[in-house]
Enzyme design. Structure first.
Site, mmCIF file in Angstrom:
data_model
loop_
_atom_site.group_PDB
_atom_site.id
_atom_site.type_symbol
_atom_site.label_atom_id
_atom_site.label_comp_id
_atom_site.label_asym_id
_atom_site.label_seq_id
_atom_site.Cartn_x
_atom_site.Cartn_y
_atom_site.Cartn_z
ATOM 1 N N TYR A 137 0.857 -1.185 0.000
ATOM 2 C CA TYR A 137 0.000 0.000 0.000
ATOM 3 C C TYR A 137 0.890 1.231 0.000
ATOM 4 O O TYR A 137 1.628 1.455 0.966
ATOM 5 C CB TYR A 137 -0.840 -0.075 1.278
ATOM 6 N N ALA A 144 4.231 14.027 2.749
ATOM 7 C CA ALA A 144 2.803 13.743 2.963
ATOM 8 C C ALA A 144 2.652 12.445 3.745
ATOM 9 O O ALA A 144 2.577 11.369 3.166
ATOM 10 C CB ALA A 144 2.056 13.654 1.630
ATOM 11 N N GLY A 145 2.691 12.567 5.081
ATOM 12 C CA GLY A 145 2.491 11.416 5.952
ATOM 13 C C GLY A 145 1.108 11.530 6.568
ATOM 14 O O GLY A 145 0.128 10.988 6.061
ATOM 15 N N ASP A 259 -11.059 2.564 8.012
ATOM 16 C CA ASP A 259 -12.126 2.183 8.939
ATOM 17 C C ASP A 259 -12.079 0.693 9.266
ATOM 18 O O ASP A 259 -12.590 0.260 10.296
ATOM 19 C CB ASP A 259 -13.503 2.545 8.360
ATOM 20 N N ARG A 262 -7.768 0.239 10.885
ATOM 21 C CA ARG A 262 -7.360 0.834 12.170
ATOM 22 C C ARG A 262 -7.719 -0.056 13.372
ATOM 23 O O ARG A 262 -6.868 -0.253 14.250
ATOM 24 C CB ARG A 262 -7.940 2.245 12.319
ATOM 25 N N GLU A 382 -0.511 4.002 10.203
ATOM 26 C CA GLU A 382 -1.977 3.902 10.107
ATOM 27 C C GLU A 382 -2.649 5.117 10.770
ATOM 28 O O GLU A 382 -3.734 5.035 11.319
ATOM 29 C CB GLU A 382 -2.380 2.612 10.810
ATOM 30 N N GLY A 383 -1.940 6.266 10.716
ATOM 31 C CA GLY A 383 -2.446 7.502 11.339
ATOM 32 C C GLY A 383 -1.914 7.628 12.753
ATOM 33 O O GLY A 383 -2.166 6.770 13.599
ATOM 34 N N THR A 384 -1.156 8.708 13.016
ATOM 35 C CA THR A 384 -0.569 8.881 14.359
ATOM 36 C C THR A 384 -1.681 9.093 15.394
ATOM 37 O O THR A 384 -2.830 9.402 15.042
ATOM 38 C CB THR A 384 0.364 10.111 14.396
HETATM 39 C C1 LIG Z 1 7.205 0.790 10.093
HETATM 40 C C2 LIG Z 1 6.333 1.652 9.244
HETATM 41 C C3 LIG Z 1 5.544 1.075 8.270
HETATM 42 C C4 LIG Z 1 4.733 1.872 7.449
HETATM 43 N N1 LIG Z 1 4.017 1.286 6.431
HETATM 44 C C5 LIG Z 1 3.361 2.076 5.538
HETATM 45 C C6 LIG Z 1 2.749 1.501 4.382
HETATM 46 O O1 LIG Z 1 2.754 0.285 4.186
HETATM 47 N N2 LIG Z 1 2.161 2.336 3.478
HETATM 48 C C7 LIG Z 1 2.123 3.699 3.657
HETATM 49 O O2 LIG Z 1 1.578 4.389 2.803
HETATM 50 N N3 LIG Z 1 2.709 4.278 4.756
HETATM 51 C C8 LIG Z 1 3.326 3.503 5.682
HETATM 52 N N4 LIG Z 1 3.944 4.066 6.785
HETATM 53 C C9 LIG Z 1 3.932 5.513 6.936
HETATM 54 C C10 LIG Z 1 3.052 5.979 8.088
HETATM 55 O O3 LIG Z 1 1.705 5.811 7.757
HETATM 56 C C11 LIG Z 1 3.440 7.455 8.381
HETATM 57 O O4 LIG Z 1 4.700 7.415 9.007
HETATM 58 C C12 LIG Z 1 2.427 8.151 9.253
HETATM 59 O O5 LIG Z 1 1.262 8.420 8.534
HETATM 60 C C13 LIG Z 1 2.948 9.466 9.827
HETATM 61 O O6 LIG Z 1 3.482 10.263 8.823
HETATM 62 P P1 LIG Z 1 4.935 10.923 9.000
HETATM 63 O O7 LIG Z 1 5.856 9.864 9.443
HETATM 64 O O8 LIG Z 1 5.252 11.677 7.764
HETATM 65 O O9 LIG Z 1 4.775 11.942 10.210
HETATM 66 P P2 LIG Z 1 4.260 13.452 10.125
HETATM 67 O O10 LIG Z 1 2.956 13.521 9.431
HETATM 68 O O11 LIG Z 1 5.349 14.297 9.631
HETATM 69 O O12 LIG Z 1 4.006 13.751 11.670
HETATM 70 C C14 LIG Z 1 5.080 14.055 12.592
HETATM 71 C C15 LIG Z 1 4.439 14.398 13.928
HETATM 72 O O13 LIG Z 1 3.569 15.548 13.785
HETATM 73 C C16 LIG Z 1 2.259 15.227 14.222
HETATM 74 N N5 LIG Z 1 1.274 15.890 13.373
HETATM 75 C C17 LIG Z 1 1.214 15.892 12.020
HETATM 76 N N6 LIG Z 1 0.159 16.608 11.590
HETATM 77 C C18 LIG Z 1 -0.480 17.060 12.711
HETATM 78 C C19 LIG Z 1 -1.636 17.858 12.942
HETATM 79 N N7 LIG Z 1 -2.376 18.310 11.926
HETATM 80 N N8 LIG Z 1 -1.968 18.128 14.227
HETATM 81 C C20 LIG Z 1 -1.245 17.642 15.263
HETATM 82 N N9 LIG Z 1 -0.126 16.891 15.112
HETATM 83 C C21 LIG Z 1 0.241 16.597 13.850
HETATM 84 C C22 LIG Z 1 2.150 13.705 14.087
HETATM 85 O O14 LIG Z 1 1.161 13.192 14.932
HETATM 86 C C23 LIG Z 1 3.545 13.284 14.479
HETATM 87 O O15 LIG Z 1 3.643 13.230 15.871
HETATM 88 C C24 LIG Z 1 4.723 3.277 7.645
HETATM 89 C C25 LIG Z 1 5.496 3.856 8.662
HETATM 90 C C26 LIG Z 1 6.296 3.064 9.450
HETATM 91 C C27 LIG Z 1 7.143 3.731 10.492
#
Ligand SMILES: Cc1cc2nc3c(=O)[nH]c(=O)nc-3n(C[C@H](O)[C@H](O)[C@H](O)COP(=O)(O)OP(=O)(O)OC[C@H]3O[C@@H](n4cnc5c(N)ncnc54)[C@H](O)[C@@H]3O)c2cc1C
Length: 403
Positions: A137, A144-145, A259, A262, A382-384
């Site tokens: 996925y 864009a996380g 949905d 999570r 899967e969304g922090t």
């Molecule tokens: C082991 C692992 C496996 C993964 N597998 C997949 C996968 O298979 N496919 C995929 O697509 N992705 C995958 N991910 C990515 C994962 O979904 C993202 O890491 C996650 O969505 C967070 O994005 P980011 O790391 O860019 O953090 P960021 O979005 O940069 O966030 C950094 C910090 O800021 C906070 N923050 C961000 N925006 C806000 C806001 N609006 N208000 C308050 N706080 C905020 C966050 O909560 C976090 O604490 C994986 C990640 C890991 C570590």
């Protein structure tokens, strides 16, 4: 009166998966953590046993057509509940190994939800083959996380094809995957309405694997960067077909996936916390049995009791969210509540349980050390936790307005 008991069928599934987790997963987990590798022989055995990560739809005789399609005593389908019961037991075995099991993985739900019958047949059909296969996925990008609406990977229509350019990061099983669901935008100025999901197969020219990440935890699970440079895919690879995207469906497709996934991720966090709780309880048993009463013992008893309370509460939230999905009741808020609570509760629980065991808690062969490293990411992917709390509060305000 609400019944919290598993049905006979649900309990049979739980027991079967527990057996697998205990006898097949645990024996390889510590070594897989150290070597960052899972033996191919293990994946083949998993296939032989008919176990897969992410389900196949009814049309392909997968779990939708088997156990998951069987209704419970109240006439409600139970695929989501079976999935979270299985996820807890598997993660109890080992969270990194479970993420690496052959199958469509996180790529399964979008294909199931958005895919045309031909696409389901083509992309999910491969998992019926004898050899282990993987799906993945691809949503997250370097910028864009959490803000998935801001993806930059571009899709440009060229005749009957689309040309994709961009970069995806942190993709689970990304390097070994036979196909990846790649989210891209046809027009960044349109925001979510510009999003599209494409099926991109391994070996497509221009589609390559970048860095394989070194991580604190889940070290046996592959996390890869994927690079798309002028990747040409036929328009048939557009998930759901052109009509699906009249509106915000591309992005909404990604959201609907959450949905169902999570609560499953929440259930995995419950499984890890439960595994650690059992180890810490076993470790403490002798002390409780023989030692004189001391402030240390009562403090540890409180930590163990708090761990058990959190684990049970988290499990109930996951079950509720999965039951709602089975009953086709909108569950975005409850799915986020389950994931937010379970992940945070498990992180705090692991920290407490290492403390209960003292120095033994930080030894690698005592397991709790490994799970302490593994658990953190459950509050990130899967969304922090923060994003879940935003989803919950937005829904609460919406509910208030419509009251
Ligand atoms: C082991 C692992 C496996 C993964 N597998 C997949 C996968 O298979 N496919 C995929 O697509 N992705 C995958 N991910 C990515 C994962 O979904 C993202 O890491 C996650 O969505 C967070 O994005 P980011 O790391 O860019 O953090 P960021 O979005 O940069 O966030 C950094 C910090 O800021 C906070 N923050 C961000 N925006 C806000 C806001 N609006 N208000 C308050 N706080 C905020 C966050 O909560 C976090 O604490 C994986 C990640 C890991 C570590």
């Amino acid at each position: 009166m609400i019944s919290f008991a598993l049905s006979e069928m649900q309990d049979n599934v739980r027991q079967m998966i527990h057996w697998f987790a205990e006898n097949e997963v645990r024996p390889i987990a510590l070594e897989a953590d150290r070597s960052h590798e899972i033996p191919m022989a293990f994946h083949r055995k998993v296939k032989d046993l008919g176990i897969s990560m992410g389900g196949l739809p009814k049309e392909l005789g997968g779990e939708g057509g088997g156990l998951g399609a069987q209704k419970d005593g109240k006439g409600i389908k139970q695929g989501n509940r079976l999935a979270i019961i299985g996820a807890e037991e598997m993660a109890w075995g080992d969270p990194a190994v479970i993420l690496s099991l052959p199958g469509p993985g996180l790529g399964g739900p979008p294909v199931n939800i958005m895919g045309t019958p031909e696409q389901k047949q083509k992309y999910l059909g491969i998992f019926k083959q004898e050899e282990p296969k993987w799906g993945a996925y691809g949503l997250t990008e370097p910028v864009a996380g959490s803000d998935v609406a801001g993806i930059k990977t571009k899709a440009v229509k060229d005749g009957n094809h689309y040309v994709l350019n961009g970069r995806k990061c942190f993709i689970t099983n990304g390097a070994r995957a036979d196909w990846v669901v790649i989210f891209a935008t046809v027009d960044p100025t349109k925001g979510r309405a510009g999003h599209r999901a494409f099926m991109v197969e391994k070996g497509t020219p221009g589609f390559s694997v970048g860095k394989i990440e070194e991580k604190m935890g889940l070290r046996a699970s592959e996390t890869a960067e994927l690079v798309l440079e002028d990747v040409r895919v036929h328009q048939d690879c557009l998930l759901g077909g052109e009509k699906y995207y009249e509106g915000k469906e591309g992005f909404m497709g990604a959201m609907k996936t959450f949905d169902t996934t999570r609560p499953m991720v929440g259930a995995m966090a419950v499984g890890i916390a439960r595994a650690a709780y059992e180890k810490a309880l076993e470790y403490s048993k002798d002390q409780f049995g023989t030692a004189r009463p001391s402030s240390r013992l009562s403090f540890n008893q409180e930590l163990l009791a708090r761990s058990k309370r959190r684990i049970d509460a988290a499990r109930l939230l996951c079950w509720r969210a999965a039951w709602m999905a089975d009953a086709s009741v909108a569950n975005a808020k409850e799915a986020s509540m389950a994931k937010a609570y379970a992940a945070r509760a498990a992180v705090d629980t692991l920290s407490d349980l290492v403390q209960v065991m003292g120095a033994a808690g930080v030894l690698n062969d005592q397991w709790v050390e490994k799970w302490f490293r593994d658990i953190k990411v459950y509050d990130i992917f899967e969304g922090t936790g923060e994003i879940q709390r935003i989803v919950i509060s937005k829904r609460l305000i919406k509910d208030l307005k419509s009251f």
